[in-house]
Design a protein around this motif. Structure first.
Motif, mmCIF file in Angstrom:
data_model
loop_
_atom_site.group_PDB
_atom_site.id
_atom_site.type_symbol
_atom_site.label_atom_id
_atom_site.label_comp_id
_atom_site.label_asym_id
_atom_site.label_seq_id
_atom_site.Cartn_x
_atom_site.Cartn_y
_atom_site.Cartn_z
ATOM 1 N N GLU A 160 42.276 37.285 40.318
ATOM 2 C CA GLU A 160 42.609 36.048 39.605
ATOM 3 C C GLU A 160 42.044 34.839 40.354
ATOM 4 O OE1 GLU A 160 46.865 36.274 38.518
ATOM 5 O OE2 GLU A 160 46.794 34.066 38.690
ATOM 6 N N LEU A 161 42.274 34.836 41.707
ATOM 7 C CA LEU A 161 41.806 33.693 42.500
ATOM 8 C C LEU A 161 40.281 33.666 42.612
ATOM 9 C CD1 LEU A 161 44.492 33.704 45.358
ATOM 10 C CD2 LEU A 161 44.241 31.990 43.544
ATOM 11 N N SER A 189 34.233 29.080 52.176
ATOM 12 C CA SER A 189 35.114 29.849 53.052
ATOM 13 C C SER A 189 36.238 30.501 52.254
ATOM 14 C CB SER A 189 35.662 28.980 54.187
ATOM 15 O OG SER A 189 36.402 27.911 53.683
ATOM 16 N N GLY A 190 36.747 29.798 51.251
ATOM 17 C CA GLY A 190 37.788 30.377 50.402
ATOM 18 C C GLY A 190 37.288 31.641 49.742
ATOM 19 N N LYS A 191 36.071 31.588 49.233
ATOM 20 C CA LYS A 191 35.503 32.740 48.535
ATOM 21 C C LYS A 191 35.298 33.920 49.504
ATOM 22 C CE LYS A 191 32.167 33.887 45.102
ATOM 23 N NZ LYS A 191 30.785 33.817 44.680
ATOM 24 N N GLN A 192 34.751 33.593 50.683
ATOM 25 C CA GLN A 192 34.526 34.659 51.679
ATOM 26 C C GLN A 192 35.849 35.318 52.088
ATOM 27 O OE1 GLN A 192 32.487 33.452 55.312
ATOM 28 N NE2 GLN A 192 33.111 35.355 56.318
ATOM 29 N N GLY A 193 36.871 34.467 52.303
ATOM 30 C CA GLY A 193 38.194 34.979 52.651
ATOM 31 C C GLY A 193 38.728 35.923 51.583
ATOM 32 N N LEU A 194 38.554 35.539 50.313
ATOM 33 C CA LEU A 194 39.061 36.380 49.223
ATOM 34 C C LEU A 194 38.310 37.713 49.146
ATOM 35 C CD1 LEU A 194 39.575 33.608 46.508
ATOM 36 C CD2 LEU A 194 41.370 35.061 47.497
ATOM 37 N N GLU A 195 36.989 37.671 49.338
ATOM 38 C CA GLU A 195 36.198 38.915 49.312
ATOM 39 C C GLU A 195 36.657 39.853 50.431
ATOM 40 O OE1 GLU A 195 34.200 39.665 47.019
ATOM 41 O OE2 GLU A 195 33.210 37.869 46.198
ATOM 42 N N GLU A 196 36.879 39.252 51.607
ATOM 43 C CA GLU A 196 37.318 40.078 52.742
ATOM 44 C C GLU A 196 38.721 40.648 52.502
ATOM 45 O OE1 GLU A 196 34.678 37.898 56.261
ATOM 46 O OE2 GLU A 196 36.832 38.193 56.569
ATOM 47 N N MET A 197 39.577 39.816 51.912
ATOM 48 C CA MET A 197 40.942 40.263 51.609
ATOM 49 C C MET A 197 40.919 41.438 50.632
ATOM 50 S SD MET A 197 44.078 39.764 52.327
ATOM 51 C CE MET A 197 43.879 38.279 53.266
ATOM 52 N N LYS A 198 40.002 41.377 49.683
ATOM 53 C CA LYS A 198 39.878 42.456 48.703
ATOM 54 C C LYS A 198 39.504 43.770 49.396
ATOM 55 C CE LYS A 198 37.826 43.374 44.206
ATOM 56 N NZ LYS A 198 36.987 42.870 43.110
ATOM 57 N N GLU A 213 38.094 28.639 39.318
ATOM 58 C CA GLU A 213 36.905 27.825 39.596
ATOM 59 C C GLU A 213 37.116 26.864 40.755
ATOM 60 O OE1 GLU A 213 35.018 25.761 36.409
ATOM 61 O OE2 GLU A 213 35.059 27.580 35.171
ATOM 62 N N GLU A 214 38.307 26.307 40.839
ATOM 63 C CA GLU A 214 38.592 25.334 41.891
ATOM 64 C C GLU A 214 38.388 25.950 43.273
ATOM 65 O OE1 GLU A 214 42.046 22.079 42.219
ATOM 66 O OE2 GLU A 214 42.746 24.083 42.803
ATOM 67 N N LEU A 215 39.094 27.059 43.541
ATOM 68 C CA LEU A 215 39.034 27.691 44.858
ATOM 69 C C LEU A 215 37.632 28.231 45.164
ATOM 70 C CD1 LEU A 215 40.780 28.220 47.287
ATOM 71 C CD2 LEU A 215 41.600 30.308 46.235
ATOM 72 N N ASN A 216 36.915 28.623 44.104
ATOM 73 C CA ASN A 216 35.575 29.170 44.294
ATOM 74 C C ASN A 216 34.550 28.135 44.743
ATOM 75 O OD1 ASN A 216 34.757 31.937 44.055
ATOM 76 N ND2 ASN A 216 36.070 31.934 42.252
ATOM 77 N N LEU A 231 52.079 31.458 45.943
ATOM 78 C CA LEU A 231 51.547 32.669 45.317
ATOM 79 C C LEU A 231 51.631 33.872 46.267
ATOM 80 C CD1 LEU A 231 48.265 31.192 43.755
ATOM 81 C CD2 LEU A 231 50.432 31.650 42.573
ATOM 82 N N ASN A 232 51.955 35.015 45.693
ATOM 83 C CA ASN A 232 51.784 36.267 46.442
ATOM 84 C C ASN A 232 51.663 37.429 45.475
ATOM 85 O OD1 ASN A 232 54.544 37.546 46.066
ATOM 86 N ND2 ASN A 232 55.097 35.546 46.948
ATOM 87 N N GLY A 233 51.026 38.490 45.926
ATOM 88 C CA GLY A 233 50.804 39.639 45.055
ATOM 89 C C GLY A 233 49.869 40.645 45.667
ATOM 90 N N GLY A 234 49.138 41.356 44.804
ATOM 91 C CA GLY A 234 48.244 42.410 45.300
ATOM 92 C C GLY A 234 46.816 42.130 44.874
ATOM 93 N N LYS A 235 46.075 43.202 44.589
ATOM 94 C CA LYS A 235 44.667 43.071 44.208
ATOM 95 C C LYS A 235 44.463 42.138 43.021
ATOM 96 C CE LYS A 235 43.737 47.748 45.590
ATOM 97 N NZ LYS A 235 43.701 49.128 45.085
ATOM 98 N N GLU A 236 45.377 42.233 42.046
ATOM 99 C CA GLU A 236 45.233 41.439 40.806
ATOM 100 C C GLU A 236 45.243 39.937 41.128
ATOM 101 O OE1 GLU A 236 47.860 43.033 41.843
ATOM 102 O OE2 GLU A 236 49.253 41.337 41.883
ATOM 103 N N LEU A 237 46.029 39.548 42.135
ATOM 104 C CA LEU A 237 46.062 38.128 42.512
ATOM 105 C C LEU A 237 44.720 37.709 43.125
ATOM 106 C CD1 LEU A 237 47.478 35.382 42.981
ATOM 107 C CD2 LEU A 237 48.432 36.326 45.103
ATOM 108 N N ILE A 238 44.131 38.592 43.923
ATOM 109 C CA ILE A 238 42.821 38.274 44.499
ATOM 110 C C ILE A 238 41.792 38.093 43.393
ATOM 111 C CG2 ILE A 238 40.972 39.068 46.030
ATOM 112 C CD1 ILE A 238 43.044 40.630 47.574
#
Lengths: 469, 469
Positions: free
Chosen positions: B250-251, B262-271, B255-258, B241-248
């Protein structure tokens, strides 16, 4: 003087990390350079580079290590100070000991017979460090060399002239360049009765005269090197001589020294060199000094060394800074790397820049700025990271050095204090009212004067103000 | 293209010196840089330095070697590539592998908790060299790092912005900065069912996705690292997977990744990071790419890598230049050197300047000048060395770069030819009649136009003409 502070910051104390009693320090004889030191060093390198270019030299770079064999047999008694790399299943490597042998290897490898270049790089010697006098195990050399068959003494005099230009450019006009000639030393050894196979080792002892009195050197020559006492005494008479043209003329009439062909040739060349030094406007700094010998094996002709008259304080005593530049002619080194032994005559000079730094650091009047930031973008209220990031980007895109604090909502006082501490001249301050009115405040951080300017004229107005600072 | 010529000159062929069958070459994976290469490299370093300063960074320097223990345990699977020095009866030393670990050691040793700096130095890796793509065993890194406790993602976004500024300043606007987050990767490994103690080794395998297809990486993960096939396949789904804000977004709804904190924190920081990239005007070059893993062990947060879209020819094939900058957050490295384990959070970036040089060298249209000489002082007759030396000295004392040939009586044609070959703009020509009449001839070497000027107006007239060139 910034000396004490920067030294502490640079060398630190050995700290033991808890985990595995890890000693956190730099290796023996080496040090870090902090921003204050770097901001003293950087302009010195720039000035030296500028002079090298003014004499028409391009630049080359060579690897920090060489095949061990390349360095073998080039440094005489100093070879034991070479750092070797561990054999990890490849080639046997050593860290470079100077820039001269790598330059000779470069010439031979590329079959170059005519070349002038400068190189500024670090070299490595497992020596006993004397850090306050700028003697380290890792240190910079700034080298300028001329390779090629040219007419006698012209390239040699160019090297003497470049030393003088560099020391003057660095604001160190109080120096002497001692000059001697290996052929003159050989002539002296010859007529005094030193066996030919002991010329180099006696030369090594004579080299210590800049640090030790003649009595000690005499002792080393007679007791360690097996030279007869009356031979040593004859050498002693010569090596204490120094002067100018008149000394050369006197020696040229000296019947004893004239019996040596090499002594005579050396004196004739020295006479020509002093004449060229006159044409190149450096003779006021030059002295013909028969005690100068230079430690390295590879020199074959003229040798020289520049000494600053200034001193630094070490353990409460004034000590001389010693030699800050040295070099000479080495006509046989390149041939040692050529399959047919074809020689390429060379002459060069190396600026011992660490000792110059030690002196400059000890005498720096004020702490120079360590950054070049021109504008600090500040917020007077919360939630203004977005406009601050946009302004700092706009400034940088216009080639203006600018910073923000890396906090979402820093206090205005903390921001201005950062600006003061880092001697940043201007601040841009924004608050909600500035955003509403489409303006920014520009503040002179030192005088605290401030003025409102239209947001869209930001770049022009800042550039205008920076010109005046 | 100057590529072929400069490469030959730089690498040379191994030559065997007669004396002892001495192999005259540079060590494996290293090379010299000749004047042409240096004149391409020098302005690149200057531009990178200028951008580092524009972001407010001062400079530090550290020794080329560190105590071996300092480097131990910092590089994971790459540790085997560290060069060790031979034990010569002192400390155990290794050549630095990057500039990040020495920077962390510097911070801990000096108890610094707040610091931004740049460093441009060589590092050493016993890797398999791929020279045409700029992969060497000795190579420069240009590092910018920010140490200190700041608000989330602000310093991180500054590092992404500096990569973009540097690549644009170097005239390489066609690049992508891939961004990922170690916490997101850990989250993926977690929800896919990788045991925690295999996170780092699986991460090492995923890191190879920029060079190898997924099938090969999958094979390594399952066969060498003992991960179940269905786990590998789940990982495979994510890392493509790769993309921009929309991919974040989506992720973040996945539910799985959430299920992974740590996955969730990483995504929030990436946003947040992508938002800051927007403010800093770099989002057009940034892509969130889940296949980016980075090889080094010490990263703990955001990681990034810049890739040029351009290619170079290697063995007749077009190959990508690959990563030209990379870095990330490493919050635990400094703590490893602190006696109490006190962490100093850090984030930084390293510019892989050798690959940029490889590209620039291959695409250089013309040979740049290697010297900056402005005036060649020539003689039209014999026995004029004295006035030539005096003129060249006068010019240099007026900050004009000037040369003479190092011959007593060179032919005028040989002198002018030297001027042409070295692209020197002006020649001063003197003969006996010029000396008698107290004038000199000034010649434009390219156009061959010449003019007589009074000797005493030499400096002004030359400066006047140089302004127009």
């Amino acid at each position: 003087s910034v000396d004490a502070a920067t030294m502490t910051h640079a060398n630190g104390d050995a700290k033991i990390a808890q985990s595995a009693k890890l000693v956190v320090k730099t290796p023996k004889g080496t040090r870090d350079h902090n921003p204050h030191q770097m901001s003293l060093r950087d302009p010195v390198f720039e000035k030296i580079k500028a002079i090298f270019k003014r004499f028409g030299a391009p630049c080359i770079d060579t690897p920090v290590f060489e095949l061990k064999e390349i360095l073998t047999g080039k440094y005489g008694e100093e070879s034991k100070l070479i750092y070797d790399l561990e054999d990890q299943g490849g080639e046997k490597l050593s860290l470079r000991y100077d820039l001269t042998v790598p330059f000779a290897r470069y010439l031979a490898m590329n079959k170059i017979t005519n070349f002038k270049r400068y190189q500024i790089s670090k070299v490595y010697r497992r020596d006993n460090p004397a850090m306050t006098r700028g003697r380290f195990r890792e240190f910079y050399q700034c080298d300028f060399d001329i390779a090629g068959k040219y007419d006698t003494m012209i390239a040699d005099s160019e090297c003497v002239a470049i030393i003088a230009s560099i020391l003057k450019a660095l604001g160190l006009p109080d120096f002497t360049i001692k000059i001697n000639h290996r052929l003159i030393l050989d002539g002296i050894f010859d007529v005094c009765g030193v066996p030919v196979d002991k010329f180099r080792t006696v030369c090594s002892s004579v080299d210590k005269l800049d640090k030790s009195p003649w009595e000690e050197v005499r002792k080393e020559i007679t007791e360690q090197k097996g030279i007869a006492e009356e031979v040593a005494d004859k050498i002693g008479k010569y090596v204490k001589l120094n002067g100018g043209k008149e000394l050369i003329d006197e020696l040229l009439e000296n019947e004893e020294l004239n019996r040596s062909t090499s002594g005579k040739q050396g004196l004739e060349e020295m006479k020509l060199l002093l004449q060229y030094c006159d044409f190149l406007n450096v003779s006021q700094n030059v002295v013909f000094d028969l005690s100068l010998a230079r430690g390295l094996d590879y020199y074959t002709g003229v040798i020289y060394e520049a000494v600053l008259k200034a001193t630094v304080v070490e353990n409460g005593k004034n000590v001389g800074i010693g030699s800050v530049a040295g070099g000479g002619r080495y006509d046989n080194l390149v041939g040692m790397f050529d399959p047919k032994g074809k020689p390429v005559p060379c002459v060069g000079v190396s600026i011992g820049v660490e000792r110059i730094f030690a002196y400059l650091e000890a005498n720096a009047a004020t702490k120079p700025r360590t950054t070049e930031t021109q504008v600090l973008v500040c917020s007077a209220q919360k939630n203004l990271l977005e406009p601050k990031m946009k302004i700092v980007t706009e400034l940088r895109e216009a080639d203006i050095s600018a910073e923000i604090l890396y906090k979402a909502n820093p206090k205005i006082l903390a921001q201005l204090q950062y600006g003061e501490e880092n001697q940043i001249p201007l601040a841009i301050v924004i608050g909600n009212s500035e955003i509403e009115n489409n303006v920014v405040k520009v503040k002179n951080i030192a005088t605290r004067e401030e003025e409102e300017i239209p947001r869209e004229r930001l770049i022009e107005e800042i550039k205008e103000r920076l010109k005046k600072i």
